[in-house]
Design a protein around this motif. Structure first.
Motif, short mmCIF file in Angstrom:
data_model
loop_
_atom_site.label_atom_id
_atom_site.label_comp_id
_atom_site.label_asym_id
_atom_site.label_seq_id
_atom_site.Cartn_x
_atom_site.Cartn_y
_atom_site.Cartn_z
N GLN A 102 7.46 5.55 -14.82
CA GLN A 102 6.74 4.09 -14.83
C GLN A 102 7.79 3.13 -14.23
O GLN A 102 7.49 2.34 -13.61
N GLN A 103 8.98 3.26 -14.47
CA GLN A 103 10.14 2.40 -14.07
C GLN A 103 10.10 2.44 -12.65
O GLN A 103 10.43 1.55 -11.89
N TYR A 104 10.06 3.78 -12.05
CA TYR A 104 10.40 3.98 -10.61
C TYR A 104 9.15 3.71 -9.83
O TYR A 104 9.16 3.10 -8.78
N SER A 105 7.93 3.96 -10.34
CA SER A 105 6.69 3.41 -9.80
C SER A 105 6.69 1.80 -9.51
O SER A 105 6.45 1.42 -8.61
N ALA A 106 7.13 1.11 -10.78
CA ALA A 106 7.11 -0.22 -10.51
C ALA A 106 7.98 -0.74 -9.40
O ALA A 106 7.83 -1.72 -8.76
N TRP A 107 9.24 -0.13 -9.37
CA TRP A 107 10.36 -0.52 -8.42
C TRP A 107 9.77 -0.24 -7.04
O TRP A 107 10.08 -1.14 -6.21
N LEU A 108 9.03 0.95 -6.86
CA LEU A 108 8.41 1.08 -5.58
C LEU A 108 7.34 0.09 -4.91
O LEU A 108 7.41 -0.54 -3.76
N GLN A 109 6.49 -0.47 -5.78
CA GLN A 109 5.47 -1.21 -5.67
C GLN A 109 6.12 -2.69 -5.36
O GLN A 109 5.54 -3.29 -4.48
N ALA A 110 7.19 -3.01 -6.07
CA ALA A 110 7.90 -4.36 -5.99
C ALA A 110 8.62 -4.29 -4.67
O ALA A 110 9.02 -5.47 -4.19
N HIS A 111 9.04 -3.16 -3.92
CA HIS A 111 9.89 -3.15 -2.87
C HIS A 111 9.04 -2.43 -1.71
O HIS A 111 9.92 -1.85 -0.59
N MET A 112 7.97 -2.36 -1.51
CA MET A 112 6.87 -1.93 -0.63
C MET A 112 7.15 -2.53 0.53
O MET A 112 6.96 -3.71 0.72
N PRO A 113 7.67 -2.06 1.63
CA PRO A 113 8.04 -2.54 3.06
C PRO A 113 6.68 -3.28 3.66
O PRO A 113 5.55 -2.50 3.59
N PRO A 114 6.53 -4.25 4.51
CA PRO A 114 5.46 -4.55 5.18
C PRO A 114 4.81 -3.52 6.16
O PRO A 114 5.46 -2.67 6.54
N ALA A 115 3.48 -3.45 5.97
CA ALA A 115 2.75 -2.54 6.86
C ALA A 115 2.70 -1.22 6.44
O ALA A 115 2.52 -0.27 7.16
#
Length: 253
Positions: A218-231
């Motif tokens: 859950q922690q890493y899923s949230a991190w990725l969503q918060a840092h998803m690069p543009p495009a």
């Protein structure tokens, strides 16, 4: 560095546990520790702890020798079990089947902080270039690929020292981004955004090296969503063997 600090750094360079680590990474970690601690003894201890987390926890010198012995027997799975990351990925063939079902067979895979994983790609007939901080793992991959005639190569590099990254169809960042973030805040997110590939495979562990599950998925899923690069968007996600996989596609890639 003064003379005492240079002597301490020389001992690190020649240490049994750390002499296989990229000298750039050794120097970077040691200088960071010196800047944070007033005592050389404390700085040296902190540097050794950081270097263990960086590479030493994944493959000991004894395991590296044993993996080399596996080469003579062409025992790939035996060698993979000697590296902490690939040991935790026994279903790698199925994982790559699912990934390549989305990407097609890539022309080149760039494998960052690769460990022994390029050998898996070679076994599957995939062209790959791996980068890793551990010189022993790099040498073993290159030697094994040469014996087998695989289009696989590996070179030693410290990802936090800004090496040039070649363009690739698929870039692997497997269990890597949390390691970079621990060393330098923002480094994992920056690499994710800048890696030169249309497809990017990001994975995260769902348990610690000791096997504990502490809400990491859950922690890493949230991190990725918060840092998803543009495009970028997530083309596929799945969980297997205690590892959480995200296949990202860059529409500009």
């Amino acid at each position: 560095m003064d003379e005492r600090e240079k002597a301490a750094f020389a001992r690190l360079l020649n240490s049994k546990n750390y002499r296989e680590i990229c000298p750039q990474a050794l120097e970077r970690v040691f200088l960071q520790s010196l800047s944070r601690y007033s005592s050389l003894k404390e700085a040296d201890k902190a540097a050794r702890s950081a270097l263990h987390q960086l590479a030493g926890a994944f493959m000991t010198p004894e395991q590296l020798r044993a993996a080399g012995e596996c080469l003579a027997r062409k025992d790939l799975d035996g060698a993979l079990r000697l590296h902490a990351s690939t040991r935790e990925r026994p279903g790698w063939r199925e994982a790559y089947r699912r990934i390549f079902a989305c990407t097609g067979q890539p022309e080149l895979v760039l494998d960052l902080a690769c460990g022994l994983n390029p050998l898996c790609l070679g076994e599957l007939g995939i062209s790959a270039l791996g980068l890793d901080v551990h010189g022993g793992a790099v040498a073993l991959v290159n030697r094994w690929a040469g014996v087998m005639g695989w289009d696989v190569g590996c070179r030693q590099a410290d990802l936090l020292s800004g090496p040039d990254l070649p363009s690739a169809t698929l870039c692997l960042m497997m269990k890597l981004l949390p390691v970079l973030e621990r060393q330098r805040r923002g480094a994992g997110a920056a690499l994710l955004a800048s890696a030169p590939a249309r497809w990017k495979l990001v994975t995260f562990p769902t348990r610690t090296l000791g096997g504990r599950q502490v809400g990491m998925a859950q922690q890493y899923s949230a991190w990725l969503q918060a840092h998803m690069p543009p495009a970028h968007h997530i083309a596929s996600t799945f969980q297997q063997d205690g590892e959480l996989y995200f296949l990202l596609e860059d529409s500009h890639g």
